[in-house]
Design a protein around this motif. Structure first.
Motif, PDB file in Angstrom:
ATOM      1  N   GLY A   9      39.880  36.771  34.842  1.00  0.00           N
ATOM      2  CA  GLY A   9      40.809  37.579  35.656  1.00  0.00           C
ATOM      3  C   GLY A   9      40.204  38.904  36.079  1.00  0.00           C
ATOM      4  N   SER A  12      41.079  41.908  39.623  1.00  0.00           N
ATOM      5  CA  SER A  12      41.889  43.135  39.793  1.00  0.00           C
ATOM      6  C   SER A  12      42.240  43.724  38.431  1.00  0.00           C
ATOM      7  N   PHE A  14      42.982  45.335  34.900  1.00  0.00           N
ATOM      8  CA  PHE A  14      42.179  45.604  33.700  1.00  0.00           C
ATOM      9  C   PHE A  14      40.852  44.831  33.725  1.00  0.00           C
ATOM     10  N   LEU A  53      36.386  30.964  37.957  1.00  0.00           N
ATOM     11  CA  LEU A  53      36.980  30.406  36.734  1.00  0.00           C
ATOM     12  C   LEU A  53      38.488  30.521  36.862  1.00  0.00           C
ATOM     13  N   ASP A  54      39.135  29.361  36.921  1.00  0.00           N
ATOM     14  CA  ASP A  54      40.597  29.300  36.864  1.00  0.00           C
ATOM     15  C   ASP A  54      40.910  28.814  35.461  1.00  0.00           C
ATOM     16  N   THR A  56      43.261  27.439  34.196  1.00  0.00           N
ATOM     17  CA  THR A  56      43.997  26.169  34.119  1.00  0.00           C
ATOM     18  C   THR A  56      43.129  24.984  34.563  1.00  0.00           C
ATOM     19  N   ASN A  81      41.470  37.922  29.556  1.00  0.00           N
ATOM     20  CA  ASN A  81      42.321  38.926  30.185  1.00  0.00           C
ATOM     21  C   ASN A  81      43.307  38.320  31.189  1.00  0.00           C
ATOM     22  N   GLY A  83      46.175  36.775  33.178  1.00  0.00           N
ATOM     23  CA  GLY A  83      47.551  36.537  32.766  1.00  0.00           C
ATOM     24  C   GLY A  83      48.509  37.146  33.759  1.00  0.00           C
ATOM     25  N   VAL A 104      48.694  29.412  31.919  1.00  0.00           N
ATOM     26  CA  VAL A 104      47.785  30.541  32.182  1.00  0.00           C
ATOM     27  C   VAL A 104      47.666  31.429  30.943  1.00  0.00           C
ATOM     28  N   LYS A 150      52.870  35.843  24.833  1.00  0.00           N
ATOM     29  CA  LYS A 150      52.110  36.946  24.217  1.00  0.00           C
ATOM     30  C   LYS A 150      52.345  37.002  22.694  1.00  0.00           C
ATOM     31  N   TYR A 179      51.141  49.593  32.940  1.00  0.00           N
ATOM     32  CA  TYR A 179      50.109  50.140  33.837  1.00  0.00           C
ATOM     33  C   TYR A 179      50.312  49.600  35.248  1.00  0.00           C
ATOM     34  N   THR A 181      48.993  47.959  37.766  1.00  0.00           N
ATOM     35  CA  THR A 181      47.987  47.025  38.299  1.00  0.00           C
ATOM     36  C   THR A 181      48.746  46.129  39.277  1.00  0.00           C
ATOM     37  N   GLU A 182      48.210  44.929  39.510  1.00  0.00           N
ATOM     38  CA  GLU A 182      48.950  43.960  40.338  1.00  0.00           C
ATOM     39  C   GLU A 182      50.029  43.257  39.505  1.00  0.00           C
ATOM     40  N   SER A 187      51.129  39.747  41.186  1.00  0.00           N
ATOM     41  CA  SER A 187      50.964  38.766  40.110  1.00  0.00           C
ATOM     42  C   SER A 187      52.290  38.321  39.487  1.00  0.00           C
TER      43      SER A 187
HETATM   44  P1  NAP Z   1      46.578  41.947  37.505  1.00  0.00           P
HETATM   45  O1  NAP Z   1      45.951  43.075  38.240  1.00  0.00           O
HETATM   46  O2  NAP Z   1      47.644  41.160  38.180  1.00  0.00           O
HETATM   47  O3  NAP Z   1      45.426  40.967  36.990  1.00  0.00           O
HETATM   48  C1  NAP Z   1      45.713  39.692  36.518  1.00  0.00           C
HETATM   49  C2  NAP Z   1      44.487  38.841  36.672  1.00  0.00           C
HETATM   50  O4  NAP Z   1      44.751  37.530  36.141  1.00  0.00           O
HETATM   51  C3  NAP Z   1      44.067  38.642  38.130  1.00  0.00           C
HETATM   52  O5  NAP Z   1      42.667  38.721  38.198  1.00  0.00           O
HETATM   53  C4  NAP Z   1      44.525  37.221  38.417  1.00  0.00           C
HETATM   54  O6  NAP Z   1      43.745  36.550  39.380  1.00  0.00           O
HETATM   55  C5  NAP Z   1      44.270  36.602  37.068  1.00  0.00           C
HETATM   56  N1  NAP Z   1      44.842  35.270  36.969  1.00  0.00           N
HETATM   57  C6  NAP Z   1      46.112  34.879  37.122  1.00  0.00           C
HETATM   58  N2  NAP Z   1      46.204  33.536  36.974  1.00  0.00           N
HETATM   59  C7  NAP Z   1      44.941  33.094  36.708  1.00  0.00           C
HETATM   60  C8  NAP Z   1      44.351  31.835  36.454  1.00  0.00           C
HETATM   61  N3  NAP Z   1      45.072  30.692  36.472  1.00  0.00           N
HETATM   62  N4  NAP Z   1      43.008  31.765  36.208  1.00  0.00           N
HETATM   63  C9  NAP Z   1      42.252  32.874  36.209  1.00  0.00           C
HETATM   64  N5  NAP Z   1      42.747  34.089  36.474  1.00  0.00           N
HETATM   65  C10 NAP Z   1      44.076  34.186  36.713  1.00  0.00           C
HETATM   66  O7  NAP Z   1      47.279  42.480  36.183  1.00  0.00           O
HETATM   67  P2  NAP Z   1      46.714  43.213  34.880  1.00  0.00           P
HETATM   68  O8  NAP Z   1      47.767  44.181  34.514  1.00  0.00           O
HETATM   69  O9  NAP Z   1      45.334  43.661  35.051  1.00  0.00           O
HETATM   70  O10 NAP Z   1      46.797  42.008  33.841  1.00  0.00           O
HETATM   71  C11 NAP Z   1      45.735  41.659  32.978  1.00  0.00           C
HETATM   72  C12 NAP Z   1      46.317  41.267  31.631  1.00  0.00           C
HETATM   73  O11 NAP Z   1      46.971  42.407  31.069  1.00  0.00           O
HETATM   74  C13 NAP Z   1      47.350  40.147  31.670  1.00  0.00           C
HETATM   75  O12 NAP Z   1      47.080  39.255  30.619  1.00  0.00           O
HETATM   76  C14 NAP Z   1      48.671  40.885  31.451  1.00  0.00           C
HETATM   77  O13 NAP Z   1      49.617  40.072  30.819  1.00  0.00           O
HETATM   78  C15 NAP Z   1      48.232  42.018  30.552  1.00  0.00           C
HETATM   79  N6  NAP Z   1      49.116  43.212  30.526  1.00  0.00           N
HETATM   80  C16 NAP Z   1      49.378  43.932  31.648  1.00  0.00           C
HETATM   81  C17 NAP Z   1      50.184  45.072  31.545  1.00  0.00           C
HETATM   82  C18 NAP Z   1      50.508  45.965  32.730  1.00  0.00           C
HETATM   83  O14 NAP Z   1      51.434  46.789  32.640  1.00  0.00           O
HETATM   84  N7  NAP Z   1      49.757  45.902  33.797  1.00  0.00           N
HETATM   85  C19 NAP Z   1      50.720  45.444  30.306  1.00  0.00           C
HETATM   86  C20 NAP Z   1      50.441  44.671  29.188  1.00  0.00           C
HETATM   87  C21 NAP Z   1      49.623  43.572  29.297  1.00  0.00           C
HETATM   88  P3  NAP Z   1      44.126  36.389  40.943  1.00  0.00           P
HETATM   89  O15 NAP Z   1      43.594  37.623  41.616  1.00  0.00           O
HETATM   90  O16 NAP Z   1      43.402  35.150  41.345  1.00  0.00           O
HETATM   91  O17 NAP Z   1      45.605  36.255  41.019  1.00  0.00           O
END
Ligand code: NAP
Length: 270
Positions: A9, A12, A14, A53-54, A56, A81, A83, A104, A150, A179, A181-182, A187
């Protein structure tokens, strides 16, 4: 010798931030994502391996790992990462939405971990860092599926320590708070209440809560926590990160279930 990290992941949020941080600290980086052809920020980085890498898709997991080994010869750190959050009333979730959330956030983590473990066992060393969430130990309304994945990730990771530590492999859990992010945008699968009136008043309050949640813009903090987990050489398991994380976790630990539910009701009206 340069160490190698594989991050899922990394398109975008983290994941991308961590890829840049490891790269800037001299690591070999295997930055994986579903659509590497769309990536423009990481692709110019000399020596960084950008590959599909997907989580799934098992064939894509194997070919990303093979490409990484071919280029760098080893994998020292895996960062699970990738999710996203499926949010809404459980009753309103379709079978497909439920399956995708687990595929996922949980089965994807298991699949990538299983695929990398033979390499770490052969090396007799390695670190697996799973990006969970404050939501891996604290619950919020209309997030049951996300929490289910989680909370499961936390148990999975904690238990794997027993079988893997004796083989030289360490486990880490990074628990970010909110945070920008997307995650809360592109997402998020906000399936809501599917028109079911009974849930509408509370779901509307949940949306208000989401809109007002103080999301931090400093996503580099999470990359720093991931990097710390990869390099601090300690047996520490959990790395809460964010202005809201430690307080939320500590409060939950010190509060009984009924009192916590009352606190949530007082704060959200749900
Ligand atoms: P994000 O910017 O939406 O990044 C999520 C990443 O996961 C993207 O690169 C997305 O890829 C990827 N992804 C989704 N489905 C996938 C799949 N089937 N195979 C491979 N990659 C896949 O959000 P983020 O906040 O950085 O999230 C990263 C992690 O932090 C997640 O596990 C999330 O649960 C956790 N988290 C986030 C927060 C928050 O507030 N942001 C808080 C706690 C935990 P695409 O670009 O292809 O969609």
């Amino acid at each position: 010798m340069k160490k190698t990290v594989l991050i899922t992941g990394a398109s975008s949020g983290f994941g991308k931030s961590a890829a840049k941080l490891f790269y800037n600290n001299g690591w070999n980086v295997i930055a994986t994502m579903r659509s590497p052809e769309k990536e423009t920020e990481l692709s110019p980085l000399d020596g960084l391996l950008l590959t599909r890498l997907d989580v799934t898709d098992k064939a894509s997991i194997q070919s990303a790992i093979s490409a990484g080994i071919e280029k760098f010869g080893q994998i020292d750190v895996l960062v699970n990462n990738a999710g996203y959050g499926a949010m809404g009333a459980l009753e309103a979730a379709s079978e497909e939405q439920i399956k995708q959330q687990f595929d996922v956030n949980l089965f994807g983590v298991i699949a990538v971990t299983q695929a990398v473990l033979p390499i770490l066992r052969r090396q007799k060393s390695g670190i697996i860092i799973n990006v969970s969430s404050v939501g891996g130990r604290v619950t919020f309304p209309f997030s049951s599926l996300y929490h289910a994945t989680k909370f499961a990730m936390e148990g999975l990771t904690e238990s794997m320590q027993y079988e893997l530590n004796p083989l030289g492999i360490q486990l880490k859990i990074v628990e970010p708070g909110g945070y920008k992010t997307e995650f809360a945008g592109r997402s998020m699968d906000l399936f809501g209440a599917n028109g079911m009136e009974d849930y509408k008043p509370s779901f509307d309050r949940f949306i208000t809560m989401l809109d007002h949640w103080p999301m931090s813009e400093n996503i580099g903090e999470v990359a720093e926590a991931i990097y710390e987990a990869a390099t601090d050489g300690t047996e520490k398991l959990r790395y809460p990160v964010g202005h809201d994380a430690a307080q939320l976790l500590q409060n939950r630990q010190q509060t009984d279930d009924v009192s916590f539910k009352k606190q949530m009701a007082a704060q959200t009206g749900i």
